[in-house]
Design a protein around this motif. Structure first.
Motif, PDB file in Angstrom:
ATOM      1  N   PHE A 130       0.835  -1.207   0.000  1.00  0.00           N
ATOM      2  CA  PHE A 130       0.000   0.000   0.000  1.00  0.00           C
ATOM      3  C   PHE A 130       0.865   1.250   0.000  1.00  0.00           C
ATOM      4  N   GLN A 131       1.933   1.272   0.804  1.00  0.00           N
ATOM      5  CA  GLN A 131       2.781   2.460   0.891  1.00  0.00           C
ATOM      6  C   GLN A 131       3.450   2.755  -0.455  1.00  0.00           C
ATOM      7  N   VAL A 132       3.875   1.708  -1.164  1.00  0.00           N
ATOM      8  CA  VAL A 132       4.437   1.912  -2.508  1.00  0.00           C
ATOM      9  C   VAL A 132       3.364   2.482  -3.439  1.00  0.00           C
ATOM     10  N   PHE A 133       2.163   1.938  -3.321  1.00  0.00           N
ATOM     11  CA  PHE A 133       1.027   2.368  -4.132  1.00  0.00           C
ATOM     12  C   PHE A 133       0.704   3.843  -3.884  1.00  0.00           C
ATOM     13  N   ILE A 134       0.680   4.248  -2.633  1.00  0.00           N
ATOM     14  CA  ILE A 134       0.312   5.627  -2.296  1.00  0.00           C
ATOM     15  C   ILE A 134       1.391   6.600  -2.746  1.00  0.00           C
ATOM     16  N   LEU A 135       2.657   6.186  -2.685  1.00  0.00           N
ATOM     17  CA  LEU A 135       3.743   7.044  -3.157  1.00  0.00           C
ATOM     18  C   LEU A 135       3.616   7.296  -4.657  1.00  0.00           C
TER      19      LEU A 135
END
Length: 518
Positions: free
Chosen positions: A30-35
């Motif tokens: 998710f964190q990669v996605f949000i970045l």
């Protein structure tokens, strides 16, 4: 690596929002996605802020009837004819030369002035109404300002359009980073300011500027196309759960954390855990959340001191960074190639900041990068004073862009330190305050670049002095590396009454909250 939480120990081990993020996967898919979602629009944002280098440039060759005249000709303004140029810029289209030669750089100054208003408005809106909708508003302003610039029928309309562009740019560029940071755990916060494609956007602008040098309007219209990605990005963006907890929207925060857990393939957090964290942070109880204004913002002594220090640092950085960027047109060689190299310095500088931040403290990283920039700028300024470098553009470009690399790394370090220094309740307003000072002081950057066309060393010494000043001030701030994010402003000196203490303890006992407070 994420902490390990068991079902039975969760309520006792969860102490703050960072622990909840560790529970739902720490730094995961998710964190990669949000970045990717939040930082991808840095590419067109880079187009916008540095496009005046191309659209506002003064052509070197002009036509007076059938005769070709160089701009460097001492008699350039004495020719009794209508000067035209085949190179398409606002200068050639609206004849902004000689007595009107200052207008192009002044319009760039208006763009910097727009950043002032953007910082104020975006900071307040993001902390009052949420990060998600404020981001959408900023992108709409960016696209509107860029398109209005491209279709401007006169210099006055164009000037207003660039003012609007500045409003959207400053709001987006800090909000996208703080928005992403609020989904990160302490070890990964600095990555939010280190991986954005801003440098790559500058490099691509150099390529676009070359291919569309015959039409500055086409260049601006093409640079506005990527903003259409917001129609794909916005539906996928959740609101910041930190902001939702701070504004007592616990149920909505629970949905966001469940969304994060699903993508990270971890167990979802219970809503009881979120209520406990909201209670620990002082965000439970009455559903009416007080909206903090800029006046109240400065009443807290610690927050006021932190803000003033960060305002000074960002002001020093803005003069240095934007000054180097706009001064690139005064350096020899091809301006399009210079722009590509300038973007490369940013593309290298930002990741360097992440690795240095991982090894050193935030303050030392920031001070080191700003000092490094000053060293290379001073070296270039001294060489230009004592040597004729007009035939050595490679040396000038190399020193200038190395300084720009350090300036880009300093920006990434400053963004991380600033985001970690302010509580969630005023984080974007805090960025707004430091952005206001940076925008106001940054107004001199285009003017210093204008001086650089006559006295090349003057702006370089000014940029270096500002950089050293910012490096010195950074040591006055508190270190934030590895610390949990602050959620609320501390209220030093606040005295709790016996009644309030008893009421708090009874409430905790009634919900099975544990030991009494003393």
């Amino acid at each position: 690596m994420a902490k390990s939480f068991t079902v039975t120990s969760t309520l006792n081990e969860i102490k703050n929002v960072d622990d909840i993020f560790e529970m739902v996967g720490g730094f995961g898919k998710f964190q990669v996605f949000i970045l990717i979602l939040l930082l991808s629009l840095e590419v067109p944002a880079a187009f916008l802020v540095f496009s005046p280098v191309f659209t506002g440039g003064t052509p070197t060759e002009w036509q007076c009837g059938n005769e070709t005249i160089l701009k460097s000709d001492p008699e350039f303004c004495s020719y009794n004819c209508s000067l035209t140029s085949h190179h398409s810029t606002i200068v050639s289209e609206w004849n902004l030369i000689c007595d009107l030669g200052w207008v192009s750089d002044f319009i760039t100054t208006l763009q910097m002035l727009g950043m002032f208003f953007g910082n104020v408005l975006t900071g307040q809106c993001a902390d009052w109404y949420g990060r998600r909708w404020t981001l959408l508003g900023n992108v709409c302003v960016l696209s509107f300002g860029t398109i209005m610039s491209a279709v401007s029928t006169n210099v006055f309309m164009y000037a207003v359009a660039r003012l609007i562009c500045g409003i959207g740019f400053s709001g987006y560029i800090f909000l996208s980073m703080t928005y992403a940071m609020e989904f990160m755990t302490p070890d990964w916060r600095s990555i939010c300011s280190s991986v954005g494609p801003f440098g790559e956007g500058i490099m691509l602008l150099g390529v676009l500027g070359y291919y569309f040098q015959d039409s500055w309007r086409t260049l601006l219209l093409v640079s506005a196309i990527p903003y259409s990605l917001i129609f794909i990005i916005f539906p996928l963006l959740p609101e910041s759960p930190r902001w939702l907890l701070r504004t007592k929207k616990v149920e909505e925060a629970h949905k966001v954390f469940s969304y994060i857990a699903r993508i990270n393939q971890t167990s979802p957090v219970t809503i009881e855990t979120l209520y406990k964290v909201a209670d620990l942070d002082g965000n439970s109880g009455d559903q009416n959340v007080k909206k903090i204004s800029y006046v109240q913002f400065f009443k807290n002594k610690d927050t006021r001191f932190t803000t003033l220090c960060l305002m000074a640092i960002w002001s020093a950085w803005a003069v240095m960074y934007f000054g180097i960027g706009y001064n690139i047109k005064n350096i020899g060689s091809k301006i399009y190639l210079n722009m590509i190299f300038m973007g490369l310095s940013d593309a290298v500088g930002y990741p360097c900041s992440y690795f240095v931040n991982s090894m050193c403290s935030r303050k030392k990283s920031l001070a080191g990068f700003m000092t490094g920039a000053a060293v290379f700028l001073c070296a270039l300024a001294i060489l230009q004073l004592f040597l004729d470098l007009s035939q050595e553009p490679t040396i000038v470009l190399a020193l200038c862009l190395t300084g720009k690399l350090f300036a880009a790394a300093a920006r990434a370090s400053a963004r991380t330190l600033t985001g970690e220094s302010f509580p969630t309740s005023i984080r974007n307003m805090g960025f707004g305050m430091v952005g206001v000072s940076a925008s106001l002081v940054g107004l001199v950057a285009p003017q210093l670049a204008y001086l650089g066309s006559r006295w090349p060393s003057v702006p370089l010494f000014a940029f270096a002095a500002c950089s050293l000043l910012g490096a010195s001030i950074s040591f006055l701030l508190k270190e934030t590396k590895g610390q949990p994010m602050i959620e609320e402003i501390n209220k030093p000196g606040r005295k709790l009454s016996i009644i309030s203490i008893v009421a708090a303890n009874l409430r905790r006992l009634s919900t099975g909250g544990g030991d009494l407070k003393h």
